[in-house]
Motif scaffolding. Sequence first.
Motif, PDB file in Angstrom:
ATOM      1  N   ILE A 346       0.848  -1.190   0.000  1.00  0.00           N
ATOM      2  CA  ILE A 346       0.000   0.000   0.000  1.00  0.00           C
ATOM      3  C   ILE A 346       0.892   1.251   0.000  1.00  0.00           C
ATOM      4  O   ILE A 346       1.765   1.397   0.861  1.00  0.00           O
ATOM      5  CB  ILE A 346      -0.930   0.022   1.221  1.00  0.00           C
ATOM      6  CG1 ILE A 346      -1.873  -1.200   1.193  1.00  0.00           C
ATOM      7  CG2 ILE A 346      -1.737   1.322   1.271  1.00  0.00           C
ATOM      8  CD1 ILE A 346      -2.812  -1.241   0.010  1.00  0.00           C
ATOM      9  N   VAL A 347       0.654   2.156  -0.957  1.00  0.00           N
ATOM     10  CA  VAL A 347       1.459   3.371  -1.059  1.00  0.00           C
ATOM     11  C   VAL A 347       0.665   4.631  -0.761  1.00  0.00           C
ATOM     12  O   VAL A 347       1.255   5.706  -0.590  1.00  0.00           O
ATOM     13  CB  VAL A 347       2.104   3.498  -2.461  1.00  0.00           C
ATOM     14  CG1 VAL A 347       3.122   2.387  -2.678  1.00  0.00           C
ATOM     15  CG2 VAL A 347       1.043   3.488  -3.553  1.00  0.00           C
ATOM     16  N   ARG A 348      -0.653   4.516  -0.695  1.00  0.00           N
ATOM     17  CA  ARG A 348      -1.463   5.716  -0.463  1.00  0.00           C
ATOM     18  C   ARG A 348      -2.807   5.319   0.131  1.00  0.00           C
ATOM     19  O   ARG A 348      -3.395   4.311  -0.274  1.00  0.00           O
ATOM     20  CB  ARG A 348      -1.672   6.475  -1.774  1.00  0.00           C
ATOM     21  CG  ARG A 348      -2.597   7.672  -1.682  1.00  0.00           C
ATOM     22  CD  ARG A 348      -2.570   8.476  -2.968  1.00  0.00           C
ATOM     23  NE  ARG A 348      -3.545   9.576  -2.940  1.00  0.00           N
ATOM     24  CZ  ARG A 348      -3.535  10.600  -3.786  1.00  0.00           C
ATOM     25  NH1 ARG A 348      -2.612  10.677  -4.728  1.00  0.00           N
ATOM     26  NH2 ARG A 348      -4.446  11.548  -3.686  1.00  0.00           N
ATOM     27  N   VAL A 349      -3.275   6.093   1.090  1.00  0.00           N
ATOM     28  CA  VAL A 349      -4.622   5.926   1.636  1.00  0.00           C
ATOM     29  C   VAL A 349      -5.260   7.309   1.701  1.00  0.00           C
ATOM     30  O   VAL A 349      -4.714   8.233   2.316  1.00  0.00           O
ATOM     31  CB  VAL A 349      -4.612   5.275   3.032  1.00  0.00           C
ATOM     32  CG1 VAL A 349      -6.036   5.199   3.578  1.00  0.00           C
ATOM     33  CG2 VAL A 349      -3.980   3.890   2.991  1.00  0.00           C
ATOM     34  N   LEU A 391     -14.785   7.149   5.370  1.00  0.00           N
ATOM     35  CA  LEU A 391     -14.384   6.294   4.249  1.00  0.00           C
ATOM     36  C   LEU A 391     -12.863   6.279   4.165  1.00  0.00           C
ATOM     37  O   LEU A 391     -12.200   7.282   4.472  1.00  0.00           O
ATOM     38  CB  LEU A 391     -14.956   6.806   2.918  1.00  0.00           C
ATOM     39  CG  LEU A 391     -16.464   6.727   2.682  1.00  0.00           C
ATOM     40  CD1 LEU A 391     -17.169   7.903   3.337  1.00  0.00           C
ATOM     41  CD2 LEU A 391     -16.777   6.716   1.193  1.00  0.00           C
ATOM     42  N   ALA A 392     -12.299   5.153   3.756  1.00  0.00           N
ATOM     43  CA  ALA A 392     -10.860   5.035   3.511  1.00  0.00           C
ATOM     44  C   ALA A 392     -10.669   4.281   2.202  1.00  0.00           C
ATOM     45  O   ALA A 392     -11.285   3.226   1.988  1.00  0.00           O
ATOM     46  CB  ALA A 392     -10.182   4.300   4.659  1.00  0.00           C
ATOM     47  N   ARG A 393      -9.804   4.816   1.350  1.00  0.00           N
ATOM     48  CA  ARG A 393      -9.595   4.238   0.015  1.00  0.00           C
ATOM     49  C   ARG A 393      -8.096   4.076  -0.214  1.00  0.00           C
ATOM     50  O   ARG A 393      -7.347   5.055  -0.212  1.00  0.00           O
ATOM     51  CB  ARG A 393     -10.203   5.165  -1.038  1.00  0.00           C
ATOM     52  CG  ARG A 393     -10.084   4.669  -2.474  1.00  0.00           C
ATOM     53  CD  ARG A 393     -10.815   5.603  -3.417  1.00  0.00           C
ATOM     54  NE  ARG A 393     -10.258   6.959  -3.360  1.00  0.00           N
ATOM     55  CZ  ARG A 393     -10.948   8.055  -3.673  1.00  0.00           C
ATOM     56  NH1 ARG A 393     -12.218   7.982  -4.022  1.00  0.00           N
ATOM     57  NH2 ARG A 393     -10.368   9.253  -3.606  1.00  0.00           N
ATOM     58  N   ALA A 394      -7.654   2.841  -0.410  1.00  0.00           N
ATOM     59  CA  ALA A 394      -6.232   2.534  -0.537  1.00  0.00           C
ATOM     60  C   ALA A 394      -5.824   2.347  -1.995  1.00  0.00           C
ATOM     61  O   ALA A 394      -6.632   1.944  -2.841  1.00  0.00           O
ATOM     62  CB  ALA A 394      -5.904   1.266   0.250  1.00  0.00           C
ATOM     63  N   THR A 395      -4.551   2.624  -2.255  1.00  0.00           N
ATOM     64  CA  THR A 395      -3.931   2.379  -3.561  1.00  0.00           C
ATOM     65  C   THR A 395      -2.639   1.612  -3.318  1.00  0.00           C
ATOM     66  O   THR A 395      -1.879   1.934  -2.392  1.00  0.00           O
ATOM     67  CB  THR A 395      -3.628   3.706  -4.277  1.00  0.00           C
ATOM     68  OG1 THR A 395      -4.846   4.434  -4.470  1.00  0.00           O
ATOM     69  CG2 THR A 395      -2.964   3.463  -5.623  1.00  0.00           C
ATOM     70  N   ASP A 396      -2.376   0.586  -4.149  1.00  0.00           N
ATOM     71  CA  ASP A 396      -1.168  -0.223  -3.952  1.00  0.00           C
ATOM     72  C   ASP A 396      -0.119   0.046  -5.031  1.00  0.00           C
ATOM     73  O   ASP A 396      -0.315   0.866  -5.934  1.00  0.00           O
ATOM     74  CB  ASP A 396      -1.515  -1.716  -3.842  1.00  0.00           C
ATOM     75  CG  ASP A 396      -2.016  -2.325  -5.148  1.00  0.00           C
ATOM     76  OD1 ASP A 396      -1.766  -1.769  -6.226  1.00  0.00           O
ATOM     77  OD2 ASP A 396      -2.672  -3.395  -5.081  1.00  0.00           O
ATOM     78  N   THR A 397       1.004  -0.648  -4.929  1.00  0.00           N
ATOM     79  CA  THR A 397       2.141  -0.416  -5.827  1.00  0.00           C
ATOM     80  C   THR A 397       1.858  -0.800  -7.271  1.00  0.00           C
ATOM     81  O   THR A 397       2.604  -0.406  -8.171  1.00  0.00           O
ATOM     82  CB  THR A 397       3.380  -1.178  -5.336  1.00  0.00           C
ATOM     83  OG1 THR A 397       3.038  -2.548  -5.103  1.00  0.00           O
ATOM     84  CG2 THR A 397       3.932  -0.573  -4.056  1.00  0.00           C
TER      85      THR A 397
END
Length: 426
Positions: A346-349, A391-397
């Motif tokens: 995970i690189v961003r939330v 709300l939480a929204r994650a972005t991965d590598t």
Amino acid sequence: MRTPRSAVSTASVESTYDRRRLRQWLAGEARADGVSRRDMLRLLAAAGAATAVPLALNTPAAAATSPGIVKPLPDDWFTVRGTNAETKFASLAGTGYHTPVDHFFVRNHTSTPVLDAADWTLTVHGDGLTHDRTVEFSLDDLKKLPAVTRTAFVECAGNGRSFFTGQQGQTVTGTAWTLGAIGTARWRGVRLADVLRRAGLGRHAVDVMPRGLDPDYVTADGTDLGRVRRPLPVSKALDDVLLAYEMNGEPLPYDHGHPVRVLVPSWIGISSIKWVGDIEVSAQPLYSPWNTDFYRLFGDSYPEGGSAPLARQTIKSAWELAWDANLDAATEHRLTGRSWSGHGGIVRVDVSTDGGTSWRRARLHDAPQRNGWVRWSVDWRAPAPGVYTLLARATDTTGRTQPDTTVLNTQGYLFDAVVRHPVKAV
């Protein structure tokens, strides 16, 4: 963000392999261990067309006991769901990166067997070994091989299933998990690759199938499917799979696979067979109920015979807060949570405290880790008393970001949409 070449290559290989396996199964070119093809097709059809059963979000917890689970299940740490125990995510706040064993969720198809490590043996057999032989390993034999320590999460494929109903208004079948069917631990054991090579892995081997020592699983209609088992492609088995005998620095507890379990990083939890007793190595693709009628995607958006067997987990985020938590409106709060993905670190939330009207970045407290999660936090003071949606929204590598909705499948697997978490400022 550009997807790393290695991630593209791995995903492509897995996708090609899964498509080939699906074609072989549907064409009758694979062997379904322990269940006739006729029965398997009947079960497969039933799984795809089963009458959907509504699942209530936050079903009230039963008493903190479960048939067949050995460890204590305190009410403030667990929600008991039949033979399973879901971790209450709020209980993870402040527990550190690795999930304490006493907080770790339990997924049982039947019940936890209490096994004696001194009497345990692992049998490796099948026509994928040289000369179709059988080899046995004791726990001491495994401990003589090079030890490996690996941090990885284990997550049930149905984690988040309740939100198909509670958030998307759809009905699905299966255990009504919220987001607590996951835990991250430090595992120690031996590479499955080393064991397979010691056993005489043949060049013609294509699949390996670990089988557990828990009791046989019998369906509601009385079909005995035998012990839980699920095949892996040799390519994955030789990559990063462990036969683990320690968890967070201690011998595996009974509920988590004592004395030895399979650990398949980044894949759905059913792949990480607990209480492993034997491993079949095959020169042809293997199938079991756990990758034919279970743990595949069925529904209007998928092929008539279902998707390929599920492999990698998806991407999710969870707040370390109780559902409908009461927060003092006059106080600034540090809200925390965790995000994870089966495809990359995970690189961003991004988080929203107003139901998605505005977003801001959360602070990440861990570096992106393959097979692990990231802890994050955000400071927030409610502008006024009332009900709010977090709300939480994650972005991965790999560039994957949580979507607003998840495509429906009848068994409620791989829910990855942003979850709408209600709180009350009082």
